[in-house]
Design an enzyme around this catalytic site. Structure first.
Site, mmCIF file in Angstrom:
data_model
loop_
_atom_site.group_PDB
_atom_site.id
_atom_site.type_symbol
_atom_site.label_atom_id
_atom_site.label_comp_id
_atom_site.label_asym_id
_atom_site.label_seq_id
_atom_site.Cartn_x
_atom_site.Cartn_y
_atom_site.Cartn_z
ATOM 1 N N TYR B 274 0.813 -1.213 0.000
ATOM 2 C CA TYR B 274 0.000 0.000 0.000
ATOM 3 C C TYR B 274 0.849 1.267 0.000
ATOM 4 O O TYR B 274 0.430 2.297 -0.503
ATOM 5 C CB TYR B 274 -1.021 -0.027 1.135
ATOM 6 C CG TYR B 274 -2.230 -0.816 0.716
ATOM 7 C CD1 TYR B 274 -3.203 -0.224 -0.078
ATOM 8 C CD2 TYR B 274 -2.357 -2.166 1.005
ATOM 9 C CE1 TYR B 274 -4.282 -0.948 -0.545
ATOM 10 C CE2 TYR B 274 -3.433 -2.894 0.539
ATOM 11 C CZ TYR B 274 -4.401 -2.281 -0.230
ATOM 12 O OH TYR B 274 -5.458 -2.995 -0.710
ATOM 13 N N HIS B 429 -5.771 -2.769 6.474
ATOM 14 C CA HIS B 429 -5.097 -3.796 5.682
ATOM 15 C C HIS B 429 -4.134 -4.642 6.519
ATOM 16 O O HIS B 429 -3.343 -5.403 5.981
ATOM 17 C CB HIS B 429 -4.361 -3.153 4.509
ATOM 18 C CG HIS B 429 -5.304 -2.614 3.484
ATOM 19 N ND1 HIS B 429 -6.119 -3.445 2.750
ATOM 20 C CD2 HIS B 429 -5.603 -1.344 3.094
ATOM 21 C CE1 HIS B 429 -6.873 -2.709 1.945
ATOM 22 N NE2 HIS B 429 -6.589 -1.432 2.133
#
Lengths: 751, 751
Positions: B274, B429
């Site tokens: 990410y 996440h």
């Protein structure tokens, strides 16, 4: 050192003067290196990049070994174990040291060879059989005569290189106590190993022949070429792989080993993995015969099949140069292997200097350090290399080319490759997989041939030898992309039966690149049942990639259960049918390979086409296959009853059709699109095939329509009984009449 | 064409003269490209190879798209579907066309942008929410606001490039009907998307800010930098990934998104996958702010963390440049991705021209077509590139750097890399994997972090979005190489609990290359239980490769069952213990990820060390671990309860210790040797570790001896309570007293 060599040279010159011309007539080296070739090599040193690089690498390797000192341990291990690997390393280094002595004229290499040979001489005469008793033909240095023969093939070359440098007395001692007894041991003392048509015997023949050529021993050379006349073996007998040792009426010796396993197309019946292995003794002995016994005309033998076989071997590889894993083949073995380096260099040098071989040699990145290697390296240096273009090709099997074969269809620059096997049994390394296939996109296999079940030379895995799963799984029919009747393997998985039969080519036609077809029949695998498989590689203008149409037609006298598996590699993306995944996994069966398959999912067709889409190595693939509502669709995975984790956990989709006598399985296998985990772009991730349908099917004709997404449509009609190109055919389907000549008809009906 | 541009230029010049200086003060382009930069680029064209190559590639891509014509379909699909991919392609091509227009001065690119923008203008005002309802923040062009924001980040750049070329009236129409409403939609109309600290919001902030900078709209720029003051959101709420939307007291806007998720070391709390995704909006908006609003001093913000984070991101990759799959990370994503190309170019240009970045740019093989990319390409052309050396590094997590971290130990030139995670939860996440690790030899993972369960952008797999197995498997503790107590995940797998905690570094010491250590404690994952893991990368002079010592010490108030899995990649070669392979496979458990594990084998230790040897990518590895005779040794394989085949069938060996409160698991993970399927040589295929033993273990100290084959021996003592470097320790083991300073003691006791 230089001086010492001269002194010995004088001694030798004395020998030449003193003794009869006949005995000393042969100059050395003469076997692989030649006196003239060595002169040329020395003259070119420093001017031929690939040769110089190969020499430098080899010198570093040998110097490092010399620095470690000599060790010839008492034999005790299987392959993978110390004594095995040490003796193996020894013979490899001896051969290389011989080359270095000749090229560099540095006597340290000659001393190294001499010292090691005398260590072997000292131990050999009292050496018992190798303590490991597994082999049908135990060696002395190694657990099998095969490896002893490897030793002698390499050592012959080393001996040739220092022959003139040794004193006559030294030669006599080595020949009497080591080399001649060694040659006799692997031949007359082990006829069950030596006197066959088998890759093992080829090594034996070459070993005996090469040392015979060096020692100018005609008896050995004759024994190499023609075998042992009266070997005392009884008909029958089995080797470790289940191969028959003595077959009635079969010849033996090197020439028989060229005659028998090679087809006129240069296909070696055991398959490319073993062809690669056998290439070295075939070609190195051939080169030696060419040099010392030009009268044999070995390179012209059987329409130059030895040279032809090198091109064939390369044809049997994917776009990365990895050999198709037909029969017992280890995946990943490629034309980068040393044996193929030799083969390519020799084929280039003695086979008309085909510039395509130079591009292979470039990829190999090394050359032989002999006349052939020099020729190749000079050719590359001079910019003569041309790309090796692999075309579609049909390779016959059998010494007469009449025992089936392997058909390879290719589109583009190996964008898609289909390998279709309708060959003979392939001797003891054969698999029971009539009419099976595998498929590659460039160097990536998408529908796999499992290959062998063995970890070659990894000692912990059964001594690096064949594992029992090679028999219980890898050889079985269900391990392959082919039809299995009633959960039994072809020929009941029995070697004696399988060896008597082969499939028959129906036709092969690659003349039109947009629709290339190979078709073959198998009538013996299941008595009373005929299988007829036709595979067409088709390219549609509006599809980016070609696809393969697969028609497996089966007729039987009785009702059977048919299983048709597709061993896809990669991960399932989507299936268009309903299936249940069990909460417990059971083996699919009890024997014939089925005991190794977990059943991961069981479904029934939802439509008249079942479709599976998978992703492998960043590329999407779809299988679309015609099904009926009684079919079962089975997701299987290898791994059941495999407590040692000897098998890979690979998947398949299997179409099971029960209680059926005559039927046809029609499928399209379609590469499409790509996925990159870096850009995360999924391109063309859906199948482009909308529908396939069997429009007509009887004993005479099978007609299939293929419809693409967007409405494009094609019709493929196969004549099931007559493959003659000139034959006229006529067929009415749905009020429309089609007329054509030859075994198949193909037309795009809707663009 | 050139003439037309001039005419428009004149019109614009008229505007400049006629209207007030304030409104027309900003010249264009000014956002990413600058007027001055473009002049320089034009002057260098043809002289900077990598820049020229990137330009050529981009021109080919854009020209091909222009030839296809413009399509702005009515939105309907998830990612992977046509409308999604088309709109995505559109914004990418628009941005590129803008660059081409500026550099090449060819108006066809300006017309293309203008025409497409007006097509969007025509459709946008009446466009309803995207019909797919899955997202917590549905977009209009795409199924989620995130993708709409992507669109605006790119389109802002395209608009900037043709701003001066458009008439005032055209600009007004576009801004009124498309650009401003678009910016408002993704911000004030979707505060649950826009007003958070989250990678989604970063894109939203950048989008609003960039279009604000182009339009000289301070309100939008302020909204981008500082968020929406009164967003009307209630505390709590969940996004699609289970992340909390509104957290009390948390700031919002771009600066908050720099403040919060980045640690002072530049580690982004969601992990490198990410971080890579977020880098583009972070750095492209930063570059734009730097150009238009230098007063913000964005590159100096928070001790230059944005620039620092680029080096950190590269540090979080293996030798092939692939990012460690920490938390939700897709394997294979690498620094070759476009986002990292931008990041590296910008970091080079604005971060002191570190020549190490140039070698990364060389590997990327492309540069940005702007001032930064030009600087990089010129640096490479001028031979300034230096290798990017990845060292052992400890990266703190948390905005203040006090919420755990990730420790990376490396030996040699990435010959062995250990990634040890003791970080914070990692927002939505994050995975529940405290004190887990993965290991790489060069670019090959040998003990894996599974990564995410998702096929990004592959429509057939749940619209390309997160699969439910991401929650049921990938996030669970048992999916990782860490300790699991009583078959429950850390923090019960609950985000609310996990987000409140982080592991604590005990110490990190990479000062001695021959023994580098990272150690951390976790006290909250299981209340009442403390886990303390210490991993040491050790190199012995007589071992060819380094190895890792792993000490997992656990203390609990009560007796538990502990599972410690090792997710080895590759095929089992040998195990030194007895185990049974079941004839049926059952799932190992019912929940918390255990429901996805088949039990493939169950054994008991034969000795006090259990050893597993495996082969992966041509390299051998061994795990040696201390066990007692009550331990169970479980072979597991992922794939149970996975009817869609969403999970990879990967294996693990799990050590299960029942009815235990306090214990220590000690293991050595050892790369050794290699195997080539071409040469078929198995080198160093046996473990070099003869024995490991816990010599001492109490609350204060744990002492381990490691013995190599050949008798080499070392002692490692860990102080369990005091990590101060200066602290003096004294411990008696077997009548021998050891004295040292600092948290650990290491000595080779027998060479």
């Amino acid at each position: 050192m230089g001086m010492l060599r001269y002194v010995r040279g004088v001694v030798l010159a004395g020998c030449l003067l003193l003794i009869s011309n006949q005995i000393c007539s042969q100059e050395h080296p003469s076997l692989v290196l030649t006196k003239e070739g060595v002169q040329k090599i020395r003259a070119e040193l420093g001017n031929v990049p690939l040769f110089d690089a190969s020499l430098k690498k080899l010198k570093e390797e040998v110097d490092a070994e010399i620095a470690l000192g000599i060790d010839t341990p008492i034999p005790k291990d299987f392959s993978g174990g110390y004594t095995h690997e040490r003796h193996k390393k020894n013979f490899v280094i001896l051969q290389k040291a011989g080359v270095l002595f000749q090229i560099l004229e540095d006597e340290k290499y000659a001393h190294y060879i001499k010292d090691m040979l005398f260590q072997y001489e000292g131990m050999y005469k009292d050496l018992p059989l190798h303590p490991k008793e597994r082999s049908y033909a135990r060696g002395k240095l190694f657990w099998q005569c095969l490896n002893d023969s490897n030793w002698l093939v390499y050592v012959s070359q080393a001996y040739d290189c220092i022959y003139d440098w040794l004193t006559k007395k030294e030669r006599k001692q080595l020949e009497k106590n080591l080399l001649r007894p060694f040659a006799d041991f692997i031949s007359i003392e082990n006829p069950q190993f030596y006197n066959r048509v088998h890759n093992h015997s080829t090594w034996g023949n070459a070993a005996v022949g090469m040392i015979g050529l060096v020692m100018d021993d005609d008896e050995l050379v004759d024994r190499a070429l023609y075998g042992i006349e009266d070997d005392g073996l009884e008909i029958g007998g089995k080797d470790n792989d289940g191969g028959t040792i003595k077959i009635e009426g079969q010849k033996s010796g090197f020439l028989a080993n060229v005659d028998e396993p090679f087809s006129p197309d240069g296909y070696y019946t055991e398959g490319p993995y073993y062809q690669r292995y056998a290439m070295y003794p075939f070609l190195i002995f051939a080169q030696a015969l060419h040099n010392v016994r030009p009268d044999v005309k070995i390179f012209e033998y059987k329409d130059s099949v030895l040279l032809k076989s090198v091109k064939t071997l390369i044809d049997l590889s994917d776009a990365d140069g990895e050999f198709f894993a037909l029969n017992d083949g280890q995946k990943g073995m490629s034309y980068a292997s040393n044996q193929v380096v030799s083969a390519v260099d020799i084929a280039y040098n003695f086979g008309g200097k085909d510039p395509q071989f130079l591009s292979i040699a470039e990829k190999q990145g090394q050359v032989l350090l002999d006349d052939s290697g020099l020729a190749v390296a000079m050719g590359i240096r001079d910019g003569k290399a041309k790309p090796f273009i692999k075309e579609s090709v049909n390779l016959t099997d059998g010494s007469d080319g009449k025992q089936g074969g392997v058909g390879i269809l290719r589109y583009g620059n190996e964008d898609l490759t289909l390998v279709f096997k309708y060959a003979a049994q392939g001797l003891s390394h054969g698999h029971y997989d009539k009419l099976s296939f595998s498929m590659f996109e460039k160097g990536d296999e998408l529908l796999q041939d499992y290959g062998l079940a063995r970890f070659v030379n990894i000692g912990q895995k059964g001594g690096g030898n064949y594992l029992k799963e090679n028999t219980t799984w890898a050889k079985q029919s269900i391990a392959h992309n082919t039809l299995v009747q009633n959960e039994t393997s072809h020929f009941k998985g029995e070697y004696e039966i399988g060896s008597q039969h082969h499939s028959e080519l129906y036709f092969f036609d690659a003349s039109n690149k947009e629709v290339q077809v190979v078709s073959a029949k198998e009538k013996s695998a299941y008595p009373g049942t005929e299988m007829h498989r036709t595979m067409a590689m088709i390219k549609w203008p509006h599809f980016k990639k070609p696809f393969v149409l697969d028609i497996m037609k089966v007729n039987s006298e009785k009702e059977n259960q048919y299983d048709l598996p597709f061993y896809f590699l990669g991960q399932v993306i989507e299936a268009n049918f309903e299936y249940k995944a069990p909460t417990m996994l059971h083996a699919l069966g009890k024997e014939n390979g089925y005991q190794h398959l977990w059943l991961e999912g069981k479904g029934v067709p939802t439509l008249d086409n079942a479709k599976l889409l998978w992703l492998n190595q960043g590329k999407f693939y779809s299988l679309t296959t015609t099904v009926n509502n009684m079919d079962e669709l089975l997701f299987t995975r290898i791994g059941a009853n495999d407590p040692q984790f000897n098998l890979r956990r690979d998947a398949a989709l299997m179409i099971r059709r029960k209680n059926t006598a005559n039927t046809v399985f029609v499928s399209v296998i379609e590469p499409h699109g790509s996925y990159s985990p870096v850009s995360e772009l999924a391109l063309d991730s859906n199948s482009n095939i909308a529908h396939i349908e069997v429009l007509f099917d009887d004993d005479n004709y099978t007609a299939v329509s293929i419809e693409g997404v967007g409405g494009h449509k094609a019709l493929f009609i196969l004549s099931n009984r007559e493959a003659l190109k000139t034959e006229e055919h006529k067929l009415q389907i749905n009020d429309k009449e089609y007329q054509w000549n030859g075994p198949f008809y193909y037309i795009i009906t809707n663009k």
